[in-house]
Design an enzyme around this catalytic site. Structure first.
Site, PDB file in Angstrom:
ATOM      1  N   ARG A  53       3.206  -4.040  -7.716  1.00 41.52           N
ATOM      2  CA  ARG A  53       2.135  -4.970  -7.332  1.00 41.52           C
ATOM      3  C   ARG A  53       2.354  -6.368  -7.886  1.00 41.52           C
ATOM      4  O   ARG A  53       3.005  -6.556  -8.916  1.00 41.52           O
ATOM      5  CB  ARG A  53       0.802  -4.448  -7.867  1.00 41.52           C
ATOM      6  CG  ARG A  53       0.395  -3.082  -7.320  1.00 41.52           C
ATOM      7  CD  ARG A  53      -0.393  -3.210  -6.056  1.00 41.52           C
ATOM      8  NE  ARG A  53      -0.603  -1.935  -5.361  1.00 41.52           N
ATOM      9  CZ  ARG A  53      -1.477  -1.795  -4.364  1.00 41.52           C
ATOM     10  NH1 ARG A  53      -2.203  -2.811  -3.968  1.00 41.52           N
ATOM     11  NH2 ARG A  53      -1.604  -0.636  -3.745  1.00 41.52           N
ATOM     12  N   LYS A  73     -12.026  -1.131  -7.879  1.00 43.48           N
ATOM     13  CA  LYS A  73     -12.415   0.078  -7.146  1.00 43.48           C
ATOM     14  C   LYS A  73     -13.665   0.719  -7.765  1.00 43.48           C
ATOM     15  O   LYS A  73     -14.550   1.186  -7.058  1.00 43.48           O
ATOM     16  CB  LYS A  73     -11.265   1.078  -7.132  1.00 43.48           C
ATOM     17  CG  LYS A  73      -9.961   0.522  -6.572  1.00 43.48           C
ATOM     18  CD  LYS A  73     -10.116   0.024  -5.168  1.00 43.48           C
ATOM     19  CE  LYS A  73      -8.780  -0.478  -4.617  1.00 43.48           C
ATOM     20  NZ  LYS A  73      -8.909  -0.973  -3.245  1.00 43.48           N
ATOM     21  N   TYR A 105      -2.846   1.424 -15.241  1.00 37.42           N
ATOM     22  CA  TYR A 105      -2.558   0.964 -13.878  1.00 37.42           C
ATOM     23  C   TYR A 105      -3.799   0.320 -13.244  1.00 37.42           C
ATOM     24  O   TYR A 105      -4.911   0.860 -13.349  1.00 37.42           O
ATOM     25  CB  TYR A 105      -2.062   2.124 -12.996  1.00 37.42           C
ATOM     26  CG  TYR A 105      -1.975   1.692 -11.551  1.00 37.42           C
ATOM     27  CD1 TYR A 105      -0.917   0.896 -11.108  1.00 37.42           C
ATOM     28  CD2 TYR A 105      -2.980   2.001 -10.648  1.00 37.42           C
ATOM     29  CE1 TYR A 105      -0.874   0.435  -9.809  1.00 37.42           C
ATOM     30  CE2 TYR A 105      -2.946   1.556  -9.338  1.00 37.42           C
ATOM     31  CZ  TYR A 105      -1.889   0.760  -8.926  1.00 37.42           C
ATOM     32  OH  TYR A 105      -1.859   0.292  -7.644  1.00 37.42           O
ATOM     33  N   ASP A 111      -9.228  -7.239   0.019  1.00 39.10           N
ATOM     34  CA  ASP A 111      -9.353  -5.817  -0.326  1.00 39.10           C
ATOM     35  C   ASP A 111     -10.782  -5.282  -0.275  1.00 39.10           C
ATOM     36  O   ASP A 111     -10.987  -4.138   0.083  1.00 39.10           O
ATOM     37  CB  ASP A 111      -8.775  -5.579  -1.728  1.00 39.10           C
ATOM     38  CG  ASP A 111      -8.517  -4.102  -2.028  1.00 39.10           C
ATOM     39  OD1 ASP A 111      -7.981  -3.401  -1.149  1.00 39.10           O
ATOM     40  OD2 ASP A 111      -8.868  -3.640  -3.129  1.00 39.10           O
ATOM     41  N   HIS A 128     -14.185  -1.244   1.683  1.00 34.12           N
ATOM     42  CA  HIS A 128     -12.764  -1.467   1.409  1.00 34.12           C
ATOM     43  C   HIS A 128     -12.185  -2.311   2.548  1.00 34.12           C
ATOM     44  O   HIS A 128     -11.442  -1.809   3.392  1.00 34.12           O
ATOM     45  CB  HIS A 128     -12.068  -0.094   1.324  1.00 34.12           C
ATOM     46  CG  HIS A 128     -10.674  -0.141   0.781  1.00 34.12           C
ATOM     47  ND1 HIS A 128      -9.751   0.867   0.991  1.00 34.12           N
ATOM     48  CD2 HIS A 128     -10.037  -1.057   0.016  1.00 34.12           C
ATOM     49  CE1 HIS A 128      -8.621   0.567   0.396  1.00 34.12           C
ATOM     50  NE2 HIS A 128      -8.757  -0.595  -0.200  1.00 34.12           N
ATOM     51  N   ARG A 174      -3.161   4.911  -8.452  1.00 32.10           N
ATOM     52  CA  ARG A 174      -4.486   5.495  -8.661  1.00 32.10           C
ATOM     53  C   ARG A 174      -4.372   7.012  -8.699  1.00 32.10           C
ATOM     54  O   ARG A 174      -3.514   7.606  -8.049  1.00 32.10           O
ATOM     55  CB  ARG A 174      -5.434   5.071  -7.541  1.00 32.10           C
ATOM     56  CG  ARG A 174      -5.927   3.627  -7.661  1.00 32.10           C
ATOM     57  CD  ARG A 174      -6.976   3.302  -6.611  1.00 32.10           C
ATOM     58  NE  ARG A 174      -6.416   3.227  -5.288  1.00 32.10           N
ATOM     59  CZ  ARG A 174      -6.457   4.171  -4.379  1.00 32.10           C
ATOM     60  NH1 ARG A 174      -7.096   5.309  -4.624  1.00 32.10           N
ATOM     61  NH2 ARG A 174      -5.893   4.021  -3.210  1.00 32.10           N
ATOM     62  N   SER A 216      -5.373   1.993   1.644  1.00 31.54           N
ATOM     63  CA  SER A 216      -4.467   1.306   0.733  1.00 31.54           C
ATOM     64  C   SER A 216      -3.036   1.308   1.282  1.00 31.54           C
ATOM     65  O   SER A 216      -2.558   2.330   1.770  1.00 31.54           O
ATOM     66  CB  SER A 216      -4.484   1.998  -0.631  1.00 31.54           C
ATOM     67  OG  SER A 216      -5.799   2.022  -1.123  1.00 31.54           O
ATOM     68  N   ASN A 274       4.810   1.393  -5.094  1.00 31.64           N
ATOM     69  CA  ASN A 274       3.450   0.876  -5.306  1.00 31.64           C
ATOM     70  C   ASN A 274       3.445  -0.266  -6.320  1.00 31.64           C
ATOM     71  O   ASN A 274       2.445  -0.520  -6.980  1.00 31.64           O
ATOM     72  CB  ASN A 274       2.518   2.001  -5.765  1.00 31.64           C
ATOM     73  CG  ASN A 274       1.054   1.574  -5.727  1.00 31.64           C
ATOM     74  OD1 ASN A 274       0.628   0.868  -4.812  1.00 31.64           O
ATOM     75  ND2 ASN A 274       0.274   1.979  -6.725  1.00 31.64           N
ATOM     76  N   CYS A 329      -1.881  -0.264   3.903  1.00 35.09           N
ATOM     77  CA  CYS A 329      -1.820  -0.203   5.369  1.00 35.09           C
ATOM     78  C   CYS A 329      -2.034  -1.558   6.021  1.00 35.09           C
ATOM     79  O   CYS A 329      -2.325  -1.637   7.215  1.00 35.09           O
ATOM     80  CB  CYS A 329      -2.832   0.812   5.898  1.00 35.09           C
ATOM     81  SG  CYS A 329      -2.402   2.500   5.445  1.00 35.09           S
ATOM     82  N   GLY A 330      -1.922  -2.655   5.267  1.00 28.35           N
ATOM     83  CA  GLY A 330      -1.863  -3.957   5.920  1.00 28.35           C
ATOM     84  C   GLY A 330      -3.037  -4.908   5.708  1.00 28.35           C
ATOM     85  O   GLY A 330      -3.107  -5.933   6.383  1.00 28.35           O
TER      86      GLY A 330
HETATM   87  P1  GDP Z   1      -2.944  -3.251   1.820  1.00 31.34           P
HETATM   88  O1  GDP Z   1      -2.594  -2.397   0.660  1.00 31.34           O
HETATM   89  O2  GDP Z   1      -3.850  -2.567   2.791  1.00 31.34           O
HETATM   90  O3  GDP Z   1      -3.404  -4.580   1.417  1.00 31.34           O
HETATM   91  O4  GDP Z   1      -1.583  -3.445   2.649  1.00 31.34           O
HETATM   92  P2  GDP Z   1      -0.499  -4.637   2.594  1.00 31.34           P
HETATM   93  O5  GDP Z   1      -0.910  -5.778   3.435  1.00 31.34           O
HETATM   94  O6  GDP Z   1      -0.155  -4.924   1.183  1.00 31.34           O
HETATM   95  O7  GDP Z   1       0.718  -3.916   3.295  1.00 31.34           O
HETATM   96  C1  GDP Z   1       1.245  -2.711   2.809  1.00 31.34           C
HETATM   97  C2  GDP Z   1       2.644  -2.517   3.345  1.00 31.34           C
HETATM   98  O8  GDP Z   1       2.591  -2.481   4.768  1.00 31.34           O
HETATM   99  C3  GDP Z   1       3.576  -3.650   2.972  1.00 31.34           C
HETATM  100  O9  GDP Z   1       4.842  -3.123   2.716  1.00 31.34           O
HETATM  101  C4  GDP Z   1       3.609  -4.513   4.210  1.00 31.34           C
HETATM  102  O10 GDP Z   1       4.826  -5.218   4.337  1.00 31.34           O
HETATM  103  C5  GDP Z   1       3.423  -3.488   5.324  1.00 31.34           C
HETATM  104  N1  GDP Z   1       2.729  -4.086   6.499  1.00 31.34           N
HETATM  105  C6  GDP Z   1       1.616  -4.851   6.483  1.00 31.34           C
HETATM  106  N2  GDP Z   1       1.283  -5.272   7.727  1.00 31.34           N
HETATM  107  C7  GDP Z   1       2.204  -4.748   8.559  1.00 31.34           C
HETATM  108  C8  GDP Z   1       2.415  -4.826   9.987  1.00 31.34           C
HETATM  109  O11 GDP Z   1       1.680  -5.467  10.739  1.00 31.34           O
HETATM  110  N3  GDP Z   1       3.485  -4.123  10.482  1.00 31.34           N
HETATM  111  C9  GDP Z   1       4.324  -3.405   9.675  1.00 31.34           C
HETATM  112  N4  GDP Z   1       5.351  -2.764  10.240  1.00 31.34           N
HETATM  113  N5  GDP Z   1       4.165  -3.320   8.342  1.00 31.34           N
HETATM  114  C10 GDP Z   1       3.126  -3.981   7.789  1.00 31.34           C
HETATM  115  P1  PGA Z   2      -4.680  -2.015  -1.610  1.00 31.19           P
HETATM  116  O1  PGA Z   2      -5.416  -2.087  -3.038  1.00 31.19           O
HETATM  117  O2  PGA Z   2      -5.761  -1.486  -0.719  1.00 31.19           O
HETATM  118  O3  PGA Z   2      -4.316  -3.423  -1.384  1.00 31.19           O
HETATM  119  O4  PGA Z   2      -3.504  -1.093  -1.641  1.00 31.19           O
HETATM  120  C1  PGA Z   2      -5.251  -1.249  -4.087  1.00 31.19           C
HETATM  121  C2  PGA Z   2      -5.666   0.163  -3.809  1.00 31.19           C
HETATM  122  O5  PGA Z   2      -6.381   0.418  -2.819  1.00 31.19           O
HETATM  123  O6  PGA Z   2      -5.299   1.007  -4.623  1.00 31.19           O
HETATM  124 MN    MN Z   3      -7.508  -1.318  -1.826  1.00 30.70          MN
HETATM  125 MN    MN Z   4      -3.846  -5.235  -0.523  1.00 31.80          MN
END
Ligand code: GDP
Ligand code: PGA
Ligand code: MN
Ligand code: MN
Length: 656
Positions: free
Chosen positions: A437, A278, A269, A345, A298, A90, A320, A435, A322-323
């Site tokens: 996907r 978004k 993207y 999301d 979000h 993004r 984004s 990043n 962060c889990g």
């Molecule tokens: P989103 O973008 O908020 O959906 O985040 P994701 O669930 O896709 O996670 C983003 C990155 O953080 C990935 O590489 C995951 O493997 C990692 N991650 C997610 N949850 C955890 C956790 O509880 N602990 C750690 N150390 N890494 C995590």
């Molecule tokens: P994410 O979604 O939160 O799973 O990373 C895409 C984004 O926020 O760009």
């Molecule tokens: Mn997102």
């Molecule tokens: Mn996600």
């Protein structure tokens, strides 16, 4: 224009008409939008999407012919895309909200010297100039044959025909796809409709996974239902990669909340081009939500059944990467717990008069998840979801026809990897872009919740805020009340990630994990959140928590195992929802778990819970100061008084 003329003279010019969906049959408001955009962008052809399998096969064929995707024979109906290396995330700096009055879109910083970080504003006049600078003929070709009537000469398969012309004459112009889509189950009481026009078949194919598209939505439109207008073009630039056209130097993502319009140029993207996500569900969505009294956030949505059989749903807002996706479909490590996924999301939350609770729907129909770090141990449910019908973007490719990325189980003996740039992978750099996907249908998730498509949503018992905080922030704490919880959301900070263009790992303010996604002034957003308490006299508000899976020790190692083990924190949260007061300890920042109240049985090594739950006073004094300064500098007079009072109380508690 020529195209418009052909539209009038030849009612059947749109092709291929798999189910007789021509532009002429569109509801008049949709048709006017298409015609206006055809005039502007001059596509070679228009195709109204019905959402069928047959149509999808044609689009895939076109993408294969263009070299945009390659087939992944290891999985069923799955493909890999490599984008232009300049078009991988993004672009927050090129994302704008356009309103008559600037203060409706973004807060005004306290002084001219302070650069605003809570969104970018553009005047309607400037927006018009920017559009006129980019969109005219953006979908047209450079050869004279661009207005050929494909239907007549190609017997219903215009893609194959376009390909032939391509080979002969260079770039002949693109097909404009008309994508009627619904955010939320079609016709649901909380759902909303959009129409996206795009010249990217990759976007067309991805929208089919991420949203509900086609005929059922057209039916709603025919009944006169209002819709968000979303125009997207990947644009034109010199020397563009034929397989991934884009215009990174001139990319802009524009929003007009006053007329529910989205205009996106130059990027393919996902976050910039799948406009339901978004742009609609968050930026435009938050402005509609404010007008109508609900929230567009979000957030993931997850259902958790505890060993006693009670089921509760919670939402969680993390920035984004962060889990969210991982928590939304986690494989619970504690026996007796069952986790089911509603969304990973975005959540639309609305007061439900029957339950007196906030109910949430997931407006999306697919997952657009971060690939690196995802594997059969950390997130088996995501791995199972993407075993078929999936689109992978910027991941590595294995010689046995599969995908690979950092953190995945090593490929079989003798299997080699091609990296996301198409070069042999030798371990000296990454195989997958950080990043990169996966895009896959939510319905394929083995733990998708039985109510994930319930029109009225699921009742929410708790809201979690969180982020990547290597220092100082405990594993979990609970806000004292709603107002305090809103302050906790406003004070969120997190390490930057590869999801946007920010460099390095700076700790950034990211209130409510919405900083890149606010559709209106963040000060007004805070007031809107606060108003939920008084808006409905009898509302049972969710409890608010803050979690941090990412605290590190002195060696820089994560103190908490994370992933499936996060159920141990959810277990504590569920007991708090049940009102168990014996498991908490009051600290200046909120309630934290009492020693030994988080179940760490069977974890080895035993995590350092003392460290994980500690609330270092010096750190928090600085943190409170930083939050106050940020809000006062960035939001100035628009910060609601109760938020400033909550910060003052926090500082007072910290000084005792
Ligand atoms: P989103 O973008 O908020 O959906 O985040 P994701 O669930 O896709 O996670 C983003 C990155 O953080 C990935 O590489 C995951 O493997 C990692 N991650 C997610 N949850 C955890 C956790 O509880 N602990 C750690 N150390 N890494 C995590
Ligand atoms: P994410 O979604 O939160 O799973 O990373 C895409 C984004 O926020 O760009
Ligand atoms: Mn997102
Ligand atoms: Mn996600």
């Amino acid at each position: 224009s020529v195209v418009k003329a052909s539209l009038k003279n030849k009612p059947d010019y749109a092709a291929p008409r798999l189910r007789n969906l021509s532009v002429n049959n569109l509801p008049s408001a949709v048709r006017r939008f298409v015609e206006k955009s055809v005039d502007l962008c001059a596509p070679a052809d228009v195709h109204v999407m019905d959402g069928s399998e047959a149509e999808n096969r044609l689009i895939v064929e076109k993408l294969l012919a263009d070299g945009t995707i390659v087939k992944l024979p290891k999985y069923k109906n799955s493909y890999l895309t490599r984008t232009d290396p300049k078009d991988v995330a993004r672009v927050e700096s090129r994302t704008f909200i356009s309103t008559k009055n600037k203060c409706d879109a973004i807060p005004t910083p306290a002084s001219d010297k302070i650069k605003g970080t809570l969104g970018n504003w553009m005047s309607p006049e400037e927006l018009e100039r920017v559009v006129q600078d980019r969109f005219p003929k953006s979908m047209s070709g450079n050869s004279k044959i661009r207005y050929l009537d494909f239907t007549a000469s190609s017997a219903g398969n215009n893609f194959r025909h376009v390909r032939k012309i391509n080979a002969r004459n260079g770039f002949p112009g693109r097909t404009m796809f008309v994508i009627p889509f619904s955010m939320g189950p079609v016709g649901g009481p909380m759902s909303k409709i959009g129409v996206q026009l795009t010249d990217s078949p990759y976007v067309a194919a991805s929208m089919r996974i991420m949203t509900r598209i086609g005929e059922p939505v057209l039916d709603r439109l025919s009944k006169g239902e209002d819709f968000v207008r979303a125009l997207h073009s990947v644009g034109r630039r010199q020397n563009m990669l034929p397989s991934w056209p884009c215009d990174p130097e001139r990319t802009v993502i524009l929003h007009k909340p006053e007329s529910n319009e989205i205009i996106s140029y130059g990027s393919g993207y996902g976050g910039n081009s799948l406009l339901g996500k978004k742009c609609f569900a968050l930026r435009i969505g938050s402005t509609i939500a404010r007008r109508e009294g609900w929230l567009a956030e979000h957030m993931l949505i997850v259902g958790i059944t505890s060993p006693d059989g009670a089921k509760r749903y919670i939402c969680a807002a993390f920035p984004s990467a962060c889990g969210k996706t991982n928590l939304a479909m986690m494989q619970a490590a504690l026996p007796g717990y069952k986790v089911e996924c509603v969304g990973d999301d975005i959540a639309w939350l609305k007061y439900n008069p029957k339950t007196k609770m906030l109910h949430a729907i997931n407006p999306e129909a697919g997952f657009f998840g971060v690939a690196p770090g995802t594997n059969w141990k950390t997130n088996p449910n995501a791995m199972a979801t993407m075993e078929s019908n999936s689109m992978f973007t910027n991941v590595g490719q294995t010689s046995d026809g599969g995908v690979w990325w950092e953190g995945m189980e090593p490929p079989a003996e003798g299997v080699t990897i091609t990296d996301w740039l198409g070069k042999p992978y030798d371990g000296s750099s990454v195989a997958a872009h950080p990043n990169s996907r996966f895009t896959c249908p939510a319905s394929q998730c083995p733990i998708i919740d039985p109510l994930w498509e319930a029109g009225e949503g699921v009742p929410i018992s708790a809201i979690l805020f969180g982020g990547r905080r290597p220092e100082g922030v405990p594993l979990v704490y609970e806000a004292f009340n709603w107002e305090h919880g809103v302050m906790v959301g406003a004070g969120m900070r997190s390490e930057s990630t590869a999801a946007a263009e920010h460099q390095g790992k700076q700790i950034m303010h990211d209130p409510f994990a919405m900083r890149p996604f606010f559709g209106y002034n963040f000060g007004d957003y805070l007031a809107h959140w606060l108003s939920q308490e008084s808006r409905h006299g009898d509302i049972v508000l969710p409890k608010i928590f803050h979690v941090n899976w990412f605290r590190k020790d002195e060696q820089g190692k994560f103190l908490w195992p994370g992933f499936g083990e996060n159920i141990r924190v959810l277990d504590w949260i569920l007991r708090r929802i049940d009102g168990d007061c014996s498991i908490l300890e009051s600290t200046p920042i909120g309630y934290v778990p009492k020693e030994n109240s988080i179940n760490v049985e069977g974890l080895s090594p035993t995590p350092n819970m003392k460290e994980l739950l500690s609330v270092p006073k010096k750190f928090w004094q600085r943190e409170a100061e930083a939050i106050e300064t940020y809000l006062k500098e960035q939001v100035d007079k628009d910060v609601p008084e109760p938020i400033l009072e909550q910060i003052a109380k926090l500082k007072e508690r910290l000084s005792e």
